[in-house]
Design a protein around this motif. Structure first.
Motif, PDB file in Angstrom:
ATOM      1  N   LYS A  29      50.201  46.134  47.322  1.00 55.20           N
ATOM      2  CA  LYS A  29      49.278  47.378  46.782  1.00 55.20           C
ATOM      3  C   LYS A  29      48.690  47.248  45.370  1.00 55.20           C
ATOM      4  CE  LYS A  29      50.753  50.874  50.001  1.00 55.20           C
ATOM      5  NZ  LYS A  29      51.135  52.329  50.324  1.00 55.20           N
ATOM      6  N   MET A  30      49.943  46.738  44.293  1.00 52.61           N
ATOM      7  CA  MET A  30      49.706  46.446  43.049  1.00 52.61           C
ATOM      8  C   MET A  30      48.628  45.364  42.673  1.00 52.61           C
ATOM      9  SD  MET A  30      53.594  46.678  41.397  1.00 52.61           S
ATOM     10  CE  MET A  30      54.555  48.085  41.586  1.00 52.61           C
ATOM     11  N   ALA A  31      48.923  44.422  43.755  1.00 49.66           N
ATOM     12  CA  ALA A  31      47.920  43.182  43.723  1.00 49.66           C
ATOM     13  C   ALA A  31      46.250  43.803  43.931  1.00 49.66           C
ATOM     14  CB  ALA A  31      48.118  42.038  44.691  1.00 49.66           C
ATOM     15  N   GLY A  32      46.254  44.614  45.076  1.00 45.38           N
ATOM     16  CA  GLY A  32      45.082  45.282  45.312  1.00 45.38           C
ATOM     17  C   GLY A  32      44.565  45.799  44.029  1.00 45.38           C
ATOM     18  N   ILE A  33      45.198  46.713  43.484  1.00 43.18           N
ATOM     19  CA  ILE A  33      44.747  47.509  42.304  1.00 43.18           C
ATOM     20  C   ILE A  33      44.207  46.626  41.279  1.00 43.18           C
ATOM     21  CG2 ILE A  33      45.614  49.089  40.469  1.00 43.18           C
ATOM     22  CD1 ILE A  33      47.413  50.316  42.838  1.00 43.18           C
ATOM     23  N   LEU A  34      44.754  45.382  40.960  1.00 43.00           N
ATOM     24  CA  LEU A  34      44.631  44.774  39.783  1.00 43.00           C
ATOM     25  C   LEU A  34      43.321  43.786  40.459  1.00 43.00           C
ATOM     26  CD1 LEU A  34      48.037  43.880  38.457  1.00 43.00           C
ATOM     27  CD2 LEU A  34      46.357  45.612  37.739  1.00 43.00           C
ATOM     28  N   GLY A  35      43.056  43.900  41.600  1.00 43.09           N
ATOM     29  CA  GLY A  35      42.064  42.894  42.132  1.00 43.09           C
ATOM     30  C   GLY A  35      42.534  41.480  42.318  1.00 43.09           C
ATOM     31  N   LYS A  36      43.690  41.201  42.467  1.00 43.59           N
ATOM     32  CA  LYS A  36      44.237  39.814  42.737  1.00 43.59           C
ATOM     33  C   LYS A  36      44.209  39.763  44.121  1.00 43.59           C
ATOM     34  CE  LYS A  36      47.473  40.073  38.656  1.00 43.59           C
ATOM     35  NZ  LYS A  36      46.994  39.087  37.743  1.00 43.59           N
ATOM     36  N   ASN A  37      42.866  39.131  44.699  1.00 43.42           N
ATOM     37  CA  ASN A  37      42.787  39.195  45.953  1.00 43.42           C
ATOM     38  C   ASN A  37      43.754  38.200  46.822  1.00 43.42           C
ATOM     39  OD1 ASN A  37      41.093  41.386  46.026  1.00 43.42           O
ATOM     40  ND2 ASN A  37      39.179  39.857  45.415  1.00 43.42           N
ATOM     41  N   GLU A  38      43.891  36.986  46.207  1.00 43.55           N
ATOM     42  CA  GLU A  38      44.744  36.210  46.768  1.00 43.55           C
ATOM     43  C   GLU A  38      46.154  36.529  47.093  1.00 43.55           C
ATOM     44  OE1 GLU A  38      44.088  32.787  48.006  1.00 43.55           O
ATOM     45  OE2 GLU A  38      42.348  33.775  47.962  1.00 43.55           O
ATOM     46  N   ASP A  39      46.456  37.167  46.117  1.00 42.65           N
ATOM     47  CA  ASP A  39      47.894  38.053  45.976  1.00 42.65           C
ATOM     48  C   ASP A  39      48.001  38.964  46.940  1.00 42.65           C
ATOM     49  OD1 ASP A  39      48.518  36.143  44.106  1.00 42.65           O
ATOM     50  OD2 ASP A  39      49.815  37.642  42.973  1.00 42.65           O
ATOM     51  N   LEU A  40      46.943  39.812  47.046  1.00 47.66           N
ATOM     52  CA  LEU A  40      46.880  40.926  48.064  1.00 47.66           C
ATOM     53  C   LEU A  40      47.075  40.391  49.480  1.00 47.66           C
ATOM     54  CD1 LEU A  40      46.001  43.939  48.830  1.00 47.66           C
ATOM     55  CD2 LEU A  40      43.599  42.939  48.613  1.00 47.66           C
TER      56      LEU A  40
END
Ligand code: BGC
Length: 914
Positions: free
Chosen positions: A645-656
Motif C-alpha cells: 500500500k505504501m508503494a501504491g501511495i508513493l506511485g512506485k508501481n513496480e513495487d506495488l
C-alpha cells in the motif's frame, strides 16, 4: 446565525510556534472551524515574512502563495525563499470558503530555524577530565556513581538586548541555568536517541533571562540514558553510549542597535565536580546533600576560584538534530489521598494514582535530623501488611535521599531521575512530629503531547478503564514509548507500540512524538534489514543482541509509520521510511523463501503473556498460545500488504505489483499450511482466528467457518479471554465486525477474571502488564515481570473509540478528510459521548437510547465529509434535527441500518430502534 469561518491551530511540522527547526522544507497546517453545514475551503493564501512588520503589511518577502485553489489544510510544504540557520519566519493564512468568500487573516504565528550545518556550531563539547569506560568486569560489579558536575561561565552584555536564543545539547542530560533560573521547562533534555548516531539539541528564547551587565550561564549534567542504567536486569546495563558527560551550547544575543554577540561552550568555562547532587540515575534515584551546595553558583556574585578549567573534547563527532517532539515536562501535580504508618516512623503516602515522576517534599529543620538522610522509596503496590512492595522493580532502587542540615524548610525535588509509583515510603524524619498530607506532592512527568480524545459512557467502570488507559499512556511517554515506567526496563518495546499505537493516537496528538521515534526505529535497523525489538536499541554485545527482528515486534517498523499515514495523512513519513520497511520485508522473505516465517524469528515472543501464562487454578493451563509460526506468518502477510500500500501511495508501481503479489502468495501459503477445509487454524486458539480474520488472510469461503471456530474457542474458555498482547484487541474488533456484538460486549464488560474490569475491581489505576498481576488469595504474579503500568492491554481503547463511539478513519481519504461514524450499541450502555480532535478538527459523537428511540448527535469538522451508519427500524421514522431524514443524502438502508453522507456541521439524528 452562522459565525464566520475561524482559522485555528496553525502549526509548523505539527508544532505551535516551534523554535530551532532543521527541516528545510517545513510543512504548514491549520484547522478550520465553522458551524455552517457543508462548509469547505476552496482556496488559501499563505504569507511568510522574515519579520513581523512585513507580515503585517502582507509583504511575503519569504513566500506568498497568492490564492491557491485547494481544499488542503495540512502538510502544505513551504516553497518560499531558502531557509538558513537561525532565521525567523512569521506567517499567517487566509482561506476562501465554499462560496469563494474570503476569510479574515488568521492570527500571526512563527517558527525559527535552528543550526542547519555542522559548521554553524561554533561551540565546543566541554566537560570534566576524560574517564575511561570501565571494563566489562568492572561494570559487572556496580556502577560507580559520581556527583553531577556543575559548569559555568560569566559574561558581560553592554548593550540593550532585542533577542537572545540559545541552542544547547548534551551527552548525558542537562539543566541549563541563566542568572539563577532554569532555562525552559524541559526535563531530561536532550532526551533519548541513539547517541552513536544522533543527538537532539533544544532551542530556547532566553531574552527575558538576560540583563545588561554581568550575566552567568551554567549547566548541571547527569548520566541519563547516555551513561546511566538502561534496560533490564544485570548490573552491566549502563554506560552504553559513553561515560564522559559533555555539554554543547551556543547563545546568540541580538542587541537593539543591530550588533550580535555569541557565547559558546569553550575553554573559558569552569567546572565543579563535587556538587550537591551526589548521584542521579533514572532507575536508582537521586541523592542530594545540602552541605555540598555551591550557593549562588549560577549567579554573578559567586566566586568560582576553586573551580577547575573544563576539558574541551574534540573527539566527539555526532550529528546534532533539532528536537521536534514535545519535551518531557511536569504535566500535572497531584496531592496524596492517604497517609499510613504501617511500622513506627515508616510513613506511606498514597498518591491515589499510579504515575511516572517524583515527589516534591518540604524538608528542613522542622522535620529533618542533621546529617541523617530522609529517604523516599517508591512502589506501585503495598504488601498485605501495608508496607511498600518493591520486588517487581527488580534492580531499580527508585530511591531518593536528602541529607539536610538546619535550614528553613523548603521544597526539594529530584532533577535527573523518575519513578513509576503510586505509593511513596518516607523514612528518616524526626520522631514525635506531626506528619501530614501536605508534606508531599506527586509530580507527573510525560512527553507533553496534547490530549486529543475523550470517552464517557453510562458505565462508570468503562469510564475508569478509559481513564486508566490514558494514565498508562501519560506515564509511558518519556521521550520514547516505554513499556513501563517503574522497573529496570523502560524500553521502547516495539510489539507493545504496534498494538497500542492506534489507541495512543486517539488519546493524544502523537504526530510529532512518533515522527521522532520512527527515526529512532530507522537508527536501530540492522544492515540486513531487521528492525530491533525495542527502540532505541543501545546494545552492542551480550545476550540482548538477539533481541532483533522478532515477529510483531520488528513489524512495528512497518505498522507505526502506516498508522501515521492513516491518522495524519502524513505522506512524508512514508516517503522517508519506505526503503527501510522494504529492507525489512525483503529480509524476512529472503530467509523464508517458502513464505512461511519459520526462520530468523530472533527472540520470538509470540502472542506475549497470553492465557497460558496465567497462574490460576480456575483457568485452563493450555490452549491460549497461538503456534509461533502461525503468529509470525500472519504478521509477515500483514506487513507485506502494508508495504504494498505504501508503494501504491508513493506511485512506485513496480513495487506495488511485486509486494501485492507477494502478499497474495503469503496468504495462500498461510491457508495451505495452517487451515483445514473446515476453517480450523493450526493450534485452534482464539488468537489464531483473531489474527487471520483481522489481517484478512482468508478466502471468502472460509470466513464464516473461521468465525464459528473463534466463537467456539471463546466458549471453550467459558466466555473468557485467552489472548495475549498481540491478539486481544483484534479479537474484539473481529467479534464486532462479524456481528457478534453480544460476545464482544460481554468480554469487555466482564468482571470475571481475566478481564479489564477485573483489574479495576482490584483497585488498578493504570493497565496491568498481566491479566493476573495480582489475584486475591494468590497474591502477586512472578516477581520478575509484573508491571502495573503497561499499556499493551490498553489497546482496547481503540475499541472504545472505533466501535462504541464509532469514530473511524477512511484509508482512502486519510487524516480524517473523510470520516466514518459507525457506533455499535451493546452491553447495557444507555449513552456514550466522546470526541477525537483530528488533524482536520474535532469530531464529536454522542449517542443515547431512550426507550425504543436512538439519538445520535455528531459534529463533523469544516472541510471534511462523513458517512454515518445509524441503527433504525425503518426510514420513515428517522429524523435529523426534527425534520424527516430525507433532506440528507441517504446512501442505503439495509439490515436495519441507515447510511447517510454528510458534510461539515452538527447533526442530530433520531431513529426508532429495530
Ligand atoms: C516487556 C514487554 C515486551 C516484552 C518482549 C517485556 O519485558 O515489558 O512489554 O514487549 O518484554 O517480550
Amino acid at each position: 446565525m452562522n459565525e464566520p469561518i475561524v482559522i485555528k491551530e496553525l502549526k509548523c511540522e505539527y508544532l505551535t510556534n516551534p523554535l530551532g527547526l532543521d527541516v528545510v522544507k517545513p510543512r504548514l497546517s491549520w484547522v478550520l472551524e465553522s458551524d455552517k453545514r457543508g462548509q469547505k475551503q476552496s482556496a488559501y493564501r499563505i504569507i511568510v515574512a522574515s519579520n513581523t512588520e512585513n507580515l503585517e503589511k502582507n509583504h511575503g518577502d519569504l513566500w506568498d502563495t497568492n490564492k491557491v485553489s485547494s481544499d488542503q489544510t495540512n502538510h502544505i510544504i513551504y516553497k518560499g525563499g531558502e531557509l538558513k540557520s537561525e532565521m525567523s519566519c512569521y506567517w499567517k493564512v487566509m482561506i476562501w470558503d465554499k462560496d469563494d468568500q474570503p476569510s479574515k487573516w488568521s492570527k500571526s504565528v512563527m517558527w525559527t530555524m535552528g543550526v542547519l550545518n555542522p559548521s554553524d556550531w561554533k561551540a565546543k563539547w566541554i566537560g570534566g577530565s576524560p574517564k575511561k569506560r570501565p571494563s566489562l568486569i568492572k561494570r559487572r560489579l556496580k556502577k560507580k556513581s559520581t556527583p553531577c558536575p556543575l559548569l559555568r561561565r560569566k559574561f558581560k552584555i553592554d548593550k540593550k538586548i532585542s533577542r537572545a536564543i540559545v541552542y544547547v545539547t548534551a551527552l548525558g542530560e542537562y539543566e541549563l541555568r541563566i542568572n539563577g533560573k532554569k532555562v525552559g521547562d524541559h526535563i531530561f533534555a536532550p532526551e533519548w536517541t541513539d547517541y552513536k548516531k544522533r543527538v537532539q539539541y533544544q532551542t530556547y528564547d532566553v531574552t527575558d533571562l538576560l540583563k545588561e551587565g554581568e550575566n552567568v550561564i551554567g549547566a548541571i549534567l547527569a548520566d541519563g540514558w547516555y551513561a546511566g542504567y538502561v534496560g533490564p536486569g544485570i548490573p552491566i546495563n549502563h554506560s552504553f553510549y559513553g561515560v564522559n558527560l559533555r555539554l554543547l551550547m551556543q547563545l546568540k544575543i541580538e542587541q537593539l542597535e543591530g550588533s550580535k554577540k555569541e557565547i559558546v561552550t569553550n575553554s573559558s568555562w569552569k567546572i565543579y565536580e563535587d556538587g550537591p547532587i551526589r548521584r542521579a540515575d533514572h532507575f536508582m534515584g537521586e541523592i542530594y546533600d545540602i552541605e555540598k551546595e555551591q550557593i549562588g553558583w549560577d549567579e554573578n556574585k559567586f566566586d568560582d576560584t576553586g573551580w577547575q578549567a573544563v576539558t574541551v573534547d574534540n573527539s566527539i563527532v555526532i550529528r546534532c538534530v533539532a528536537q521536534l517532539n514535545e519535551p518531557i515536562r511536569i504535566v500535572k501535580e497531584i496531592k496524596p489521598i492517604a497517609l499510613t504508618e504501617p511500622k513506627p516512623n515508616i510513613f506511606i503516602f498514597d498518591m491515589g494514582q499510579n504515575i511516572a515522576g517524583w515527589c516534591k517534599i518540604r524538608l528542613g529543620k522542622s522535620n529533618c535530623n542533621i546529617n541523617s538522610p530522609v529517604t523516599l522509596r517508591h512502589g506501585e503496590m503495598l504488601k498485605p501488611d501495608g508496607t511498600l512492595y518493591t520486588t517487581n522493580l527488580r534492580t531499580a532502587k527508585a530511591t531518593d535521599k536528602y541529607i539536610i542540615n538546619h535550614i528553613e524548610d523548603r521544597e526539594f525535588q529530584p532533577h535527573f531521575t523518575y519513578h513509576g509509583f503510586r505509593y511513596v515510603e518516607i523514612t528518616g524524619l524526626k520522631t514525635n512530629i506531626k506528619i501530614n498530607l501536605d508534606m508531599v506532592k506527586g509530580c507527573v512527568i510525560s512527553s507533553d503531547t496534547p490530549l486529543a480524545g475523550m470517552f464517557e459512557s453510562s458505565d462508570s467502570t468503562l469510564n475508569k478503564l478509559w481513564q486508566n488507559i490514558l494514565w498508562t499512556q501519560i506515564d509511558n511517554l518519556i521521550s520514547v514509548p516505554t513499556d513501563c515506567p517503574q522497573r529496570d526496563e523502560r524500553l521502547g518495546w516495539m510489539g507493545d507500540v504496534q498494538v497500542f499505537g492506534q489507541t495512543s493516537i486517539f488519546n493524544m496528538d502523537m504526530a510529532s512524538f512518533y515522527s521522532k521515534w520512527i527515526k529512532d526505529i530507522r537508527d536501530s535497523q540492522r544492515e540486513d534489514g531487521r528492525f530491533a525489538d525495542f527502540v532505541p536499541y543501545p546494545y552492542k554485545r551480550g545476550p540482548h543482541l538477539k533481541m532483533i527482528g522478532a515477529p510483531a515486534w520488528a513489524d512495528c517498523g512497518v505498522i507505526v509509520p502506516w498508522q501515521m499515514y492513516l491518522n495524519y495523512g502524513d505522506k512524508r513519513i512514508i516517503e522517508q521510511h519506505y526503503e527501510s520497511a522494504k529492507r525489512f520485508i525483503n529480509y524476512v522473505h529472503s530467509k523464508n523463501p517458502k513464505l512461511i516465517w519459520k526462520k530468523k524469528r530472533g527472540f520470538d515472543y509470540g502472542d506475549w503473556l497470553n492465557g497460558d501464562k496465567i497462574k490460576d487454578k480456575s483457568y485452563p493451563k493450555k490452549g491460549g498460545a497461538i503456534p509461533k509460526v502461525v503468529f509470525a506468518t500472519s504478521y509477515f502477510a500483514h506487513s507485506a500488504e502494508l508495504l504494498s500500500k505504501m508503494a501504491g501511495i508513493l506511485g512506485k508501481n513496480e513495487d506495488l505489483k511485486y509486494y501485492r503479489n507477494l502478499t497474495i502468495r503469503i496468504k495462500e501459503q498461510f491457508v495451505k499450511e495452517f487451515i483445514s477445509k473446515e476453517g480450523e487454524i493450526k493450534g485452534n486458539t482464539q488468537a489464531g482466528y483473531a489474527l487471520a480474520l483481522y489481517f484478512n488472510l482468508l478466502p471468502k469461503e472460509l470466513l464464516s467457518k473461521t468465525v464459528l471456530h473463534l466463537i467456539n474457542a471463546i466458549e471453550r474458555y467459558n466466555g473468557r479471554i485467552s489472548t495475549g498482547f498481540c491478539s486481544t484487541l483484534k479479537l474484539m474488533l473481529e467479534l464486532a465486525r462479524w456481528g457478534h456484538t453480544k460476545i464482544a460486549y460481554d468480554l469487555l464488560l466482564s468482571r470475571k477474571f481475566p478481564s479489564w474490569f477485573y483489574m479495576i475491581d482490584q483497585g488498578a489505576t493504570t493497565m496491568w502488564e498481566r491479566w493476573d498481576g495480582y489475584v486475591e488469595g494468590r497474591g502477586f504474579q512472578s516477581k520478575w515481570m509484573n508491571s502495573f503500568n503497561h499499556y499493551a492491554y490498553g489497546s482496547i481503547g481503540e475499541f472504545l473509540y472505533r466501535i462504541i463511539l464509532g469514530i473511524n478513519f477512511d484509508e482512502n481519504e486519510p487524516g480524517y478528510k473523510h470520516i466514518i461514524i459507525k457506533p455499535l450499541l451493546g452491553g447495557d450502555l444507555t449513552w456514550v459521548r466522546g470526541h477525537y480532535n483530528s488533524i482536520h478538527g474535532i469530531i464529536k459523537v454522542e449517542w443515547s437510547i431512550v426507550k425504543d428511540n436512538f439519538e445520535l448527535i455528531v459534529s463533523i469538522p469544516a472541510n471534511t465529509t462523513a458517512t454515518i451508519y445509524i441503527p433504525a427500524k425503518n426510514l420513515e421514522s428517522c429524523t435529523e434535527s426534527k425534520k424527516p431524514i430525507k433532506g440528507i443524502e441517504i446512501v442505503s438502508f439495509e439490515e436495519n441500518v441507515v447510511c447517510v453522507k454528510i458534510g461539515a456541521g452538527q447533526y442530530k439524528f433520531r431513529t426508532e430502534l429495530p
